[in-house]
Scaffold this motif. Sequence first.
Motif, mmCIF file in Angstrom:
data_model
loop_
_atom_site.group_PDB
_atom_site.id
_atom_site.type_symbol
_atom_site.label_atom_id
_atom_site.label_comp_id
_atom_site.label_asym_id
_atom_site.label_seq_id
_atom_site.Cartn_x
_atom_site.Cartn_y
_atom_site.Cartn_z
ATOM 1 N N GLU A 20 84.600 -1.405 -0.053
ATOM 2 C CA GLU A 20 85.946 -1.919 0.143
ATOM 3 C C GLU A 20 86.156 -3.243 -0.600
ATOM 4 O O GLU A 20 87.212 -3.480 -1.186
ATOM 5 C CB GLU A 20 86.206 -2.112 1.641
ATOM 6 C CG GLU A 20 87.644 -2.488 1.983
ATOM 7 C CD GLU A 20 88.621 -1.360 1.685
ATOM 8 O OE1 GLU A 20 89.780 -1.669 1.354
ATOM 9 O OE2 GLU A 20 88.211 -0.179 1.777
ATOM 10 N N ARG A 21 85.122 -4.109 -0.605
ATOM 11 C CA ARG A 21 85.274 -5.414 -1.249
ATOM 12 C C ARG A 21 85.324 -5.315 -2.771
ATOM 13 O O ARG A 21 85.715 -6.263 -3.441
ATOM 14 C CB ARG A 21 84.130 -6.343 -0.823
ATOM 15 C CG ARG A 21 82.739 -5.854 -1.192
ATOM 16 C CD ARG A 21 81.680 -6.642 -0.431
ATOM 17 N NE ARG A 21 80.328 -6.172 -0.708
ATOM 18 C CZ ARG A 21 79.495 -6.765 -1.534
ATOM 19 N NH1 ARG A 21 79.881 -7.850 -2.195
ATOM 20 N NH2 ARG A 21 78.271 -6.291 -1.724
ATOM 21 N N HIS A 22 84.903 -4.170 -3.326
ATOM 22 C CA HIS A 22 84.948 -3.975 -4.774
ATOM 23 C C HIS A 22 86.127 -3.114 -5.216
ATOM 24 O O HIS A 22 86.403 -3.015 -6.415
ATOM 25 C CB HIS A 22 83.654 -3.299 -5.258
ATOM 26 C CG HIS A 22 82.422 -4.118 -5.027
ATOM 27 N ND1 HIS A 22 81.174 -3.554 -4.816
ATOM 28 C CD2 HIS A 22 82.247 -5.460 -4.966
ATOM 29 C CE1 HIS A 22 80.289 -4.508 -4.645
ATOM 30 N NE2 HIS A 22 80.912 -5.672 -4.720
ATOM 31 N N LEU A 23 86.808 -2.480 -4.244
ATOM 32 C CA LEU A 23 87.818 -1.486 -4.589
ATOM 33 C C LEU A 23 89.018 -2.099 -5.316
ATOM 34 O O LEU A 23 89.528 -1.531 -6.287
ATOM 35 C CB LEU A 23 88.288 -0.763 -3.322
ATOM 36 C CG LEU A 23 89.282 0.387 -3.533
ATOM 37 C CD1 LEU A 23 88.687 1.445 -4.467
ATOM 38 C CD2 LEU A 23 89.664 1.009 -2.188
ATOM 39 N N THR A 24 89.447 -3.278 -4.870
ATOM 40 C CA THR A 24 90.607 -3.908 -5.510
ATOM 41 C C THR A 24 90.322 -4.217 -6.976
ATOM 42 O O THR A 24 91.133 -3.924 -7.867
ATOM 43 C CB THR A 24 90.983 -5.205 -4.767
ATOM 44 O OG1 THR A 24 91.310 -4.892 -3.415
ATOM 45 C CG2 THR A 24 92.178 -5.877 -5.431
ATOM 46 N N LEU A 25 89.157 -4.805 -7.236
ATOM 47 C CA LEU A 25 88.784 -5.123 -8.616
ATOM 48 C C LEU A 25 88.678 -3.853 -9.442
ATOM 49 O O LEU A 25 89.202 -3.781 -10.576
ATOM 50 C CB LEU A 25 87.451 -5.885 -8.631
ATOM 51 C CG LEU A 25 86.835 -6.130 -10.014
ATOM 52 C CD1 LEU A 25 87.745 -6.997 -10.864
ATOM 53 C CD2 LEU A 25 85.448 -6.764 -9.887
ATOM 54 N N ALA A 26 88.018 -2.825 -8.895
ATOM 55 C CA ALA A 26 87.844 -1.573 -9.635
ATOM 56 C C ALA A 26 89.192 -0.925 -9.965
ATOM 57 O O ALA A 26 89.392 -0.379 -11.057
ATOM 58 C CB ALA A 26 86.983 -0.603 -8.819
ATOM 59 N N THR A 27 90.129 -1.017 -9.028
ATOM 60 C CA THR A 27 91.455 -0.437 -9.262
ATOM 61 C C THR A 27 92.206 -1.202 -10.346
ATOM 62 O O THR A 27 92.820 -0.617 -11.246
ATOM 63 C CB THR A 27 92.266 -0.441 -7.960
ATOM 64 O OG1 THR A 27 91.541 0.298 -6.956
ATOM 65 C CG2 THR A 27 93.631 0.196 -8.168
ATOM 66 N N ARG A 28 92.153 -2.537 -10.270
ATOM 67 C CA ARG A 28 92.871 -3.356 -11.242
ATOM 68 C C ARG A 28 92.332 -3.175 -12.656
ATOM 69 O O ARG A 28 93.095 -3.157 -13.632
ATOM 70 C CB ARG A 28 92.778 -4.829 -10.850
ATOM 71 C CG ARG A 28 93.610 -5.191 -9.620
ATOM 72 C CD ARG A 28 93.376 -6.621 -9.210
ATOM 73 N NE ARG A 28 94.204 -6.994 -8.070
ATOM 74 C CZ ARG A 28 94.081 -8.142 -7.406
ATOM 75 N NH1 ARG A 28 93.157 -9.022 -7.765
ATOM 76 N NH2 ARG A 28 94.876 -8.405 -6.388
#
Length: 534
Positions: free
Chosen positions: A485-493
């Motif tokens: 979850e803590r990496h999902l935002t970066l991976a999406t962006r």
Amino acid sequence: MLRRTWKGDLIAGLTVGIVALPLALAFGVSSGAGAEAGLITAIVAGLVAAVFGGSNIQVSGPTGAMVVVLGPIVAAQGAGVVALVTIMAGVMVLIAAVLRLGRAVAVIPWPVIEGFTLGIAVIIFLQQVPSALGAPAGPSPNSLVAAVQTVAATDWAAALVPLAIVAVVAVIMVLAPLVRPWVPGSIIAIVVVTVVSTWLALPVETIGTLPAALPAPALPSLSGVDVAALLIPAATIAALAAIESLLSARVGASLADTGRLDPDRELVGQGLASVASGLFGGMPATGAIARTAVNVRAGGRSRLAAIIHSIVLVGVVYLASTIVATIPLAALSGVLMVTAVRMVSVPTVRRIVTATRSDALIFVATAVVTIAFDLIIAVGIGILAAGVIALRTLAASSGVIREPLPGDPKPGDERIALFRLDGALFFGAAERLTDAISDTTGASVVIVRLSQIRDLDATGARVIVELIEGLERRGITVIIKGIQERHLTLATRVGVVGALRHPNHLVASLETAVEHARSHIAREQAAGTVSPAD
């Protein structure tokens, strides 16, 4: 707290004041600013830092590191600029405090600190060679080269007396603690050699006239001074003052439980201390590790001890300046030579050089650069080397493992490749890890498990995008399993999710990922082609 500790603080303050006297005089003389400047700095800066600093037990004043920096400045522009550069450096330290940079010292690795300390100790020792030999200093700005030049030009017949004084001082300082640990060997040594030197009228250079009172504060003159040329030296002094003071405060905090250390407030105190010292004609000040340690061991537990230390030195100015003026410079050189040797802990050096090869390399490199070039450059190179080695170690701890599919094998499983990424996927390791997956042959579906990734940066996420796009161009379906979850935002962006053939190819469980991959293989086997869509 003061009601409980004042007796210990009183004894500690007297002890530290006695210990600080010869060091303040010696550092002042060795820097080129003069014994008066060293004594003023110990009094004024010691008092201001004690009141406004962030440590309850820190003792501040002139230190060996400042001597190393000031020497070339005085040689190039004269002693008249010391007060001005001191105030400039103090203002810069205050700016660092406002920017809340106090905790930045925590990033300095231990081998860098110890290598820096060793380099300073060697330079302090080398700087005392001229006074110890009663000879003029060599013309080179480098301490090592200048010491060699001094030795080469020495009149050895004339050098016998100052060398004898240095030897007597060293012997007394070494033996005094063996008799009683609390005995101030440096003071005893200086008293003995001063009395003997005066009685025998030995041909040695002395400190000379000192003021019988503290000077009035005043702004230093700017007439004929190139202020712009002092900016870099002032910045060097400020950086050194901040680093040394915070390190000293950390050491003091580890020696006794005297309350929380506030690093940003400590910078405020040290910045104000240098500004005040410059106004009175002193030199830059820092927290002094040796004096802080003496303070703790003597029973100091509050700011009162450092304040009393300054009061003791004020008494010296008003009551004993005439006597202090007769101290031979060779005696102060002896004190600093012994102090320099004591700065180096042989057990600590042994632990570092036997820890790991990289720690030993950082330690030696920092010490060598300190001696050969510049203190701040040495710290910078040491931190940079430590950072590079740390990144290499972190990258080496990362890995990619091809795993068998869970459960009983099914037809077509040989066309599915399951990979697990471990450790950190960052700029130093990402490409190496994903290359192993990109080289996959004979697979129609690749499952990449990211749930074990501890750290992910933008470069790592971008490399995943390139991996997905490269495999998809070859007709290989990519399924990503378990982005935290803590990496999902970066991976999406960065575009990881968008690079997948279908949003359903981002799954949360391994069972779902394998089931989805097998459905692709089943459709491929039925149609004889790779399905272009989910």
